[in-house]
Scaffold this motif. Structure first.
Motif, short mmCIF file in Angstrom:
data_model
loop_
_atom_site.label_atom_id
_atom_site.label_comp_id
_atom_site.label_asym_id
_atom_site.label_seq_id
_atom_site.Cartn_x
_atom_site.Cartn_y
_atom_site.Cartn_z
N ASP A 190 0.84 -1.21 0.00
CA ASP A 190 0.00 0.00 0.00
C ASP A 190 0.87 1.26 0.00
O ASP A 190 0.60 2.21 -0.74
N TYR A 191 1.89 1.27 0.89
CA TYR A 191 2.80 2.43 0.93
C TYR A 191 3.57 2.56 -0.37
O TYR A 191 3.78 3.65 -0.90
N SER A 192 4.00 1.41 -0.89
CA SER A 192 4.80 1.40 -2.11
C SER A 192 4.02 1.99 -3.29
O SER A 192 4.57 2.74 -4.11
N ALA A 193 2.72 1.66 -3.37
CA ALA A 193 1.88 2.16 -4.47
C ALA A 193 1.82 3.67 -4.45
O ALA A 193 1.92 4.34 -5.51
N VAL A 194 1.66 4.25 -3.26
CA VAL A 194 1.58 5.72 -3.14
C VAL A 194 2.94 6.35 -3.43
O VAL A 194 3.06 7.30 -4.21
N ILE A 195 3.98 5.83 -2.77
CA ILE A 195 5.33 6.42 -2.91
C ILE A 195 5.79 6.35 -4.36
O ILE A 195 6.39 7.30 -4.90
N ASN A 196 5.52 5.24 -5.03
CA ASN A 196 5.93 5.04 -6.42
C ASN A 196 5.28 6.09 -7.33
O ASN A 196 5.95 6.70 -8.19
N ARG A 197 3.99 6.35 -7.13
CA ARG A 197 3.28 7.33 -7.96
C ARG A 197 3.77 8.75 -7.68
O ARG A 197 3.87 9.59 -8.58
N LEU A 198 4.04 9.05 -6.42
CA LEU A 198 4.52 10.39 -6.07
C LEU A 198 5.91 10.64 -6.66
O LEU A 198 6.21 11.74 -7.14
N CYS A 199 6.74 9.60 -6.61
CA CYS A 199 8.10 9.74 -7.17
C CYS A 199 8.05 9.95 -8.68
O CYS A 199 8.86 10.71 -9.25
N LYS A 200 7.09 9.27 -9.33
CA LYS A 200 6.97 9.43 -10.78
C LYS A 200 6.60 10.87 -11.14
O LYS A 200 6.93 11.36 -12.22
#
Length: 831
Positions: free
Chosen positions: A762-772
């Motif tokens: 769940d955290y990874s999904a959010v962090i990944n999109r924000l980094c993109k």
């Protein structure tokens, strides 16, 4: 020891010896003085032991004579013929003596008396009108003789005792004893012999035989014999006939017989009316039973407490508690005190309706009358509270029972165990099991089945297997419920190999005697894609001679449908008929669903026409499959029309049907129609499921306005609607894509507050999109939040942040992240 021989208590009294000496039941060749040398009495051996014993009994009395060494030495040499002579001689001169000597020889020396001696004693008892003793004596005799002994006993009575006094009474009591021992054929034989000898049986004997034959048509033969012989009937005779007719479910005949005996000297009794009332109440016709209650009063008969209890019970079963209470009051007005049975009936009536408040009012009324609850009362209350889900109250009652010295039954414990397991308190249920055993109660297969099923529902298969083995060690054969629960649980957990080993062990122990367990195993194989093993198991069924059911074939058809092997699925559908069975709506729907997935509308319509031709009514699932097929072809209006047709046909629509069509409208970007269908659900008293809301939120996020999605989710939260984690992750993902980190963060925090388990993913999904989107600061904020909640990052999420720092040229953050990763044991996979 002689106190139980009352007829001979006089022998120890001095004044009775002169009376006994006057009884010259033999003529001695010498005087009694010649037999005695000195005290204690020492007898000289004679050739005739019968003479010696009779002489000794006359001279010394029973107590002194049988206590002597001479008698003890002589009695061991006595044979049956000699004992027969002694008892027969005593019968003539001192009948009481004959009975006591018979008992003494049997009880003290385990002497096996002949039939002759037994009948001698029977005639003595008959002559003295000691009828209860005579009945018991003959019943004990027949217990030893057994079934089929009537011909030989009758022959002995006929040849050896024909002219004896009281012979007729002995014949009658013999027939009665056979009847009481439920040896009907022997009873009929004795009565036939009595008829030949022109001896009349008593009504007591006939009534006993009638009672044994009351469930057969032979009852009428006996009743006609009573009338032909002119034997005076008793009220019990009529009651037995009515009871027999009611037991044979011939209520009309019972009522006709009641009307037939009306007005006769021995008219219907209260017992007869009670029998008919009871039968009508058991059949659920309490109103008819009430009419017989009124008829009883018209006959001038006074109803007893049992009459009222029957009617009160019938009214309680029918749910007419007010009338039941009125009859209880009427009972008191007529001077009959309601007993513990009455109050238990009323308590059970309220319990059946789930009205425990009413039950407790009855208990209070009972206590006010000075009556204390008994074991039945407590059992009813425990069942009632467990039935309404209040197991805690049931456990309190159990404690009260134990404190009052009552022992709970296996049934009471089973009710508590079942209630605890239903509420998920299996460990507490197991404690009760051990309490049962500690109290000396043996759990049965029902008890173990409840616990095994409870453990399996919680996924505790290993503990269930342990309990199963414990049951087998106690030689309690498992039933299909306990075995099925374990087998189903193993299959659901994907432990197919273990399930098959367990199934094979059941077969080896011959505990698989029905198709249910085979069906579970076959379905388990199909669910995990192993259709070949499912077919092999089906072949085993046919070899062992167990008849498969439609469920068996439905599982196999489903397996082949999953593989798109339609020819094989159709072949098994035809095989159903070869076994004398007919395909069900489930069978057709399974095939239709497979054709739907394949886009073959033509075959679906053919199957629907076949169902119609065979008068098999489609279910709401069948229609749902068709709606799904229409939606796939984008025929949304036809799908909606079919939905309305289902309503017109009175089919119960479910949420799955609506969800299917709502999702199709969402995919077609017709959000307005989707929400209209949701309102239609509510009008049809169908509560939308979390899946329904997930579909709507996703639709608004993808095709509509994200603000509307926010409003919908917040509105649902305000209405306390249970949502799944998917609703939150969908809206968080949408806000991340749109770059609205603030709202994504708010919904993420809301998801955490609702108690959902938040994973690294769940955290990874959010962090990944924000980094993109190069929102590094915000991504770092979520990373810190993850650490704060104790969720350990993985390599993937760390390297996403590393790449983001590197792309932004933030080398300080790169070095800090690398240092943190090394410290945390997450060595970078690439630099």
């Amino acid at each position: 020891m002689l106190n139980k021989w009352k007829p001979f208590s006089f022998l120890s009294k001095p004044h009775s010896l002169s009376a006994l000496s006057s009884l010259m039941f033999f003529r001695p060749s010498v005087s009694v003085a010649d037999l005695v040398e000195e005290e204690p009495f020492i007898f000289q051996p004679r050739k005739d032991p019968v003479f010696e014993i009779l002489s000794g009994l006359k001279k010394l009395g029973f107590r002194r004579f049988v206590a002597g060494d001479y008698f003890r030495e002589m009695v061991l040499r006595l044979n049956q013929l000699q004992v027969d002579k002694i008892i027969n001689c005593l019968r003539v001169e001192s009948p009481d003596f004959a009975v006591v000597f018979f008992d003494f020889m049997r009880n003290e020396y385990r002497f096996r008396h002949s039939r002759f001696s037994r009948f001698v004693v029977a005639h003595v008892l008959a002559g003295q009108r000691r009828l209860k003793e005579l009945r018991f004596f003959l019943e004990q005799m027949l217990k030893e003789e057994g079934s089929g002994s009537a011909p030989s006993l009758c022959e002995l009575l006929l040849n050896g005792f024909r002219d004896w006094d009281q012979n007729s009474l002995v014949w009658d009591m013999l027939a009665f004893a056979y009847s009481r021992s439920e040896m009907v054929h022997d009873t009929l034989y004795v009565l036939a012999k009595m008829k030949d000898l022109k001896l009349h049986a008593s009504i007591l004997t006939y009534n006993s035989l009638l009672y044994n034959l009351k469930h057969t048509d032979m009852m009428w033969d006996v009743y006609n014999e009573i009338k032909v012989t002119g034997t005076t009937q008793s009220k019990q005779t009529n009651s037995i006939i009515i009871d027999g007719l009611c037991g044979q479910s011939k209520l009309r005949d019972a009522v006709s017989f009641l009307q037939e005996i009306e007005g006769k000297m021995l008219g219907p009794s209260v017992v007869s009316f009670n029998t008919i009332m009871s039968r009508y109440c058991k059949l659920g016709f309490a109103d008819v039973a009430k009419s017989f209650f009124c008829m009883m009063l018209k006959f001038g008969l006074v109803p007893n407490a049992y009459s009222y209890n029957i009617l009160i019970h019938g009214l309680c079963i029918a749910g007419s508690m007010e009338e039941a209470l009125e009859f209880t009051n009427d009972m008191e007005k007529h001077g009959l005190e309601p007993d513990i049975v009455t109050y238990n009936i009323l308590t059970k009536g309220f319990r059946l309706l789930g009205l425990m408040n009413g039950a407790w009012k009855v208990i209070q009324r009972m206590l006010n009358r000075g009556l204390n609850p008994d074991l039945v009362t407590y059992t009813i209350l425990i069942c009632g509270h467990c039935q309404t889900g209040n197991v805690e109250e049931g456990l309190k009652l159990r404690q009260e029972m134990l404190s009052r010295g009552f022992q709970l039954s296996v049934f009471s414990y089973s009710v508590l165990l079942s209630s605890l397991c239903k509420s998920g308190q299996v460990d507490e249920a197991l404690v009760l099991l051990y309490e049962m055993e500690a109290n000396g109660l043996e759990p049965d297969h029902v008890t173990y089945s409840i616990l095994i099923h409870g453990l399996c529902k919680q996924g505790e298969v290993q503990r269930a297997l342990h309990l199963y083995k414990e049951m087998c060690l106690k030689r309690i054969s498992p039933n299909s419920i306990s075995s099925g629960a374990i087998l189903l649980s193993l299959c659901e957990k994907g432990m197919i190999s273990e399930a098959r080993r367990y199934f094979d062990s059941l077969i080896m122990n011959n505990w698989v005697q029905d198709i249910v367990l085979y069906n579970i195993m076959i379905d388990g194989y199909v669910s995990h894609g192993n259709v070949e093993e499912a077919v092999e198991l089906y072949k085993l069924i046919t070899r062992t001679g167990i008849t498969p059911t439609v469920v068996t074939f439905n599982s196999l058809i489903h397996g082949f449908c999953k593989r798109r092997n339609f020819p094989e699925a159709r072949r098994f559908m035809d095989t159903i008929r070869l076994h004398g069975l007919e395909p069900t709506a489930v069978t057709y729907t399974t095939l239709m669903n497979a054709y739907c997935e394949d886009g073959n509308m033509h075959c679906m319509l053919e199957l629907l026409q076949e169902m119609d031709a065979k008068c098999i009514v489609p279910t709401h699932v069948t229609y749902t499959v068709f709606i799904k097929a229409l939606c796939k072809q984008r025929k949304l209006q036809e799908a909606v029309q079919l939905l309305h047709d289902m309503c017109d046909k009175g089919l119960n629509l479910d949420q799955v049907t609506y969800n299917t069509i709502i999702q199709c409208f969402c995919k077609a970007q017709n959000i307005k129609k989707a929400f209209k269908l949701v309102n239609e659900m509510l009008l049809n008293n169908l509560e939308p499921t979390p899946v329904t809301y997930n579909i709507l939120i996703n639709c608004l996020c993808v095709y509509g306005n994200l603000k509307d999605a926010d409003k919908l989710l917040i509105s649902l939260l305000e209405q306390n609607v249970n949502l799944t984690k998917v609703a939150y992750t969908t809206i968080i993902k949408a806000h991340c894509v749109k770059g609205d980190v603030h709202r994504a963060f708010l919904f993420f925090c809301l998801m955490v507050e609702k108690g959902f388990e938040i994973s690294v993913r769940d955290y990874s999904a959010v962090i990944n999109r924000l980094c993109k989107r190069c929102l590094i600061t915000e991504a770092q904020h979520f990373f810190c939040m993850m650490l704060a909640y104790g969720v350990s990052p993985d390599h993937k999420i760390c390297e996403v942040l590393l790449d983001a720092y590197h792309q932004c040229g933030d080398l300080i953050s790169v070095h800090k992240m690398l240092a943190w990763m090394i410290k945390s044991g997450l060595l970078p996979q690439r630099l």
